[in-house]
Design a protein around this motif. Sequence first.
Motif, PDB file in Angstrom:
ATOM      1  N   ILE A 173      21.600  12.246  32.437  1.00 37.24           N
ATOM      2  CA  ILE A 173      22.967  13.651  31.718  1.00 37.24           C
ATOM      3  C   ILE A 173      23.594  13.281  33.429  1.00 37.24           C
ATOM      4  O   ILE A 173      22.741  12.663  33.877  1.00 37.24           O
ATOM      5  CB  ILE A 173      22.029  14.685  31.905  1.00 37.24           C
ATOM      6  N   SER A 174      24.470  14.113  32.677  1.00 42.45           N
ATOM      7  CA  SER A 174      25.582  14.238  34.092  1.00 42.45           C
ATOM      8  C   SER A 174      24.992  15.601  35.275  1.00 42.45           C
ATOM      9  O   SER A 174      23.611  16.134  34.245  1.00 42.45           O
ATOM     10  CB  SER A 174      26.617  14.589  33.425  1.00 42.45           C
ATOM     11  N   THR A 193      13.853  12.990  32.508  1.00 37.08           N
ATOM     12  CA  THR A 193      15.607  12.289  32.113  1.00 37.08           C
ATOM     13  C   THR A 193      16.127  12.116  33.778  1.00 37.08           C
ATOM     14  O   THR A 193      15.270  12.526  35.074  1.00 37.08           O
ATOM     15  CB  THR A 193      15.944  14.179  31.907  1.00 37.08           C
ATOM     16  N   ASN A 194      16.929  10.970  33.974  1.00 39.08           N
ATOM     17  CA  ASN A 194      17.768  11.028  35.600  1.00 39.08           C
ATOM     18  C   ASN A 194      18.889  11.367  35.229  1.00 39.08           C
ATOM     19  O   ASN A 194      19.792  11.815  34.392  1.00 39.08           O
ATOM     20  CB  ASN A 194      18.304   9.260  34.923  1.00 39.08           C
ATOM     21  N   VAL A 195      19.283  11.899  36.452  1.00 40.22           N
ATOM     22  CA  VAL A 195      20.909  13.180  36.992  1.00 40.22           C
ATOM     23  C   VAL A 195      21.370  11.377  37.608  1.00 40.22           C
ATOM     24  O   VAL A 195      21.106  11.386  38.521  1.00 40.22           O
ATOM     25  CB  VAL A 195      20.244  13.918  37.855  1.00 40.22           C
ATOM     26  N   LYS A 196      22.641  11.422  36.787  1.00 37.42           N
ATOM     27  CA  LYS A 196      22.985  10.427  37.087  1.00 37.42           C
ATOM     28  C   LYS A 196      24.366  10.788  38.200  1.00 37.42           C
ATOM     29  O   LYS A 196      25.033  11.692  38.440  1.00 37.42           O
ATOM     30  CB  LYS A 196      24.514   9.809  35.952  1.00 37.42           C
ATOM     31  N   GLY A 197      24.528   9.991  39.402  1.00 39.37           N
ATOM     32  CA  GLY A 197      25.376  10.316  40.238  1.00 39.37           C
ATOM     33  C   GLY A 197      24.382  11.780  41.298  1.00 39.37           C
ATOM     34  O   GLY A 197      24.950  11.090  42.677  1.00 39.37           O
ATOM     35  N   GLY A 198      23.794  11.525  41.128  1.00 40.72           N
ATOM     36  CA  GLY A 198      22.997  12.802  42.177  1.00 40.72           C
ATOM     37  C   GLY A 198      23.284  14.206  42.607  1.00 40.72           C
ATOM     38  O   GLY A 198      24.553  14.329  41.638  1.00 40.72           O
ATOM     39  N   VAL A 199      22.977  14.289  43.798  1.00 41.55           N
ATOM     40  CA  VAL A 199      23.329  15.106  45.094  1.00 41.55           C
ATOM     41  C   VAL A 199      24.969  15.250  45.169  1.00 41.55           C
ATOM     42  O   VAL A 199      25.692  16.059  45.285  1.00 41.55           O
ATOM     43  CB  VAL A 199      22.351  15.378  45.878  1.00 41.55           C
ATOM     44  N   SER A 200      25.597  14.131  45.000  1.00 39.67           N
ATOM     45  CA  SER A 200      26.146  13.599  45.749  1.00 39.67           C
ATOM     46  C   SER A 200      27.429  14.157  44.514  1.00 39.67           C
ATOM     47  O   SER A 200      28.456  14.422  44.377  1.00 39.67           O
ATOM     48  CB  SER A 200      27.019  12.073  46.015  1.00 39.67           C
TER      49      SER A 200
END
Length: 120
Positions: free
Chosen positions: A29-30, A109-116
């Motif tokens: 997910i974003s 669930t993996n968060v795409k783009g991360g904290v950035s």
Amino acid sequence: MDYINYAIFALLLLFMMKRFVPVKGIRNISTAELKNELNDKKKQFIDVRTPGEFKSNHISGFKNVPLHQLTQKSKELAKDKEVFVICQSGMRSQKASKELKKLGFTQITNVKGGVSAWRA
């Protein structure tokens, strides 16, 4: 000699596909989609960055479980609850998601783009 070149190319292609193709059973997910999930108490949120990175900036509600400690600390996570994984840019969280899958977690669930991406 041509066969060797084809074999090397095929191995390289296989490596690239395995490295970058999403793993079945891991949702991506974003950070925009993450905002809708954060208030759900039935879900677990982990940040796999180092303690220093986590301390300097993190998303409220996330627990720090550094990637190198994930296997040991996975016992602190409930396998029957969905786990959201984040890091700085998405690479470590992808690796952590694959590790959780191997450890028997089914709702990852993996968060795409991360904290950035969250800060952007």
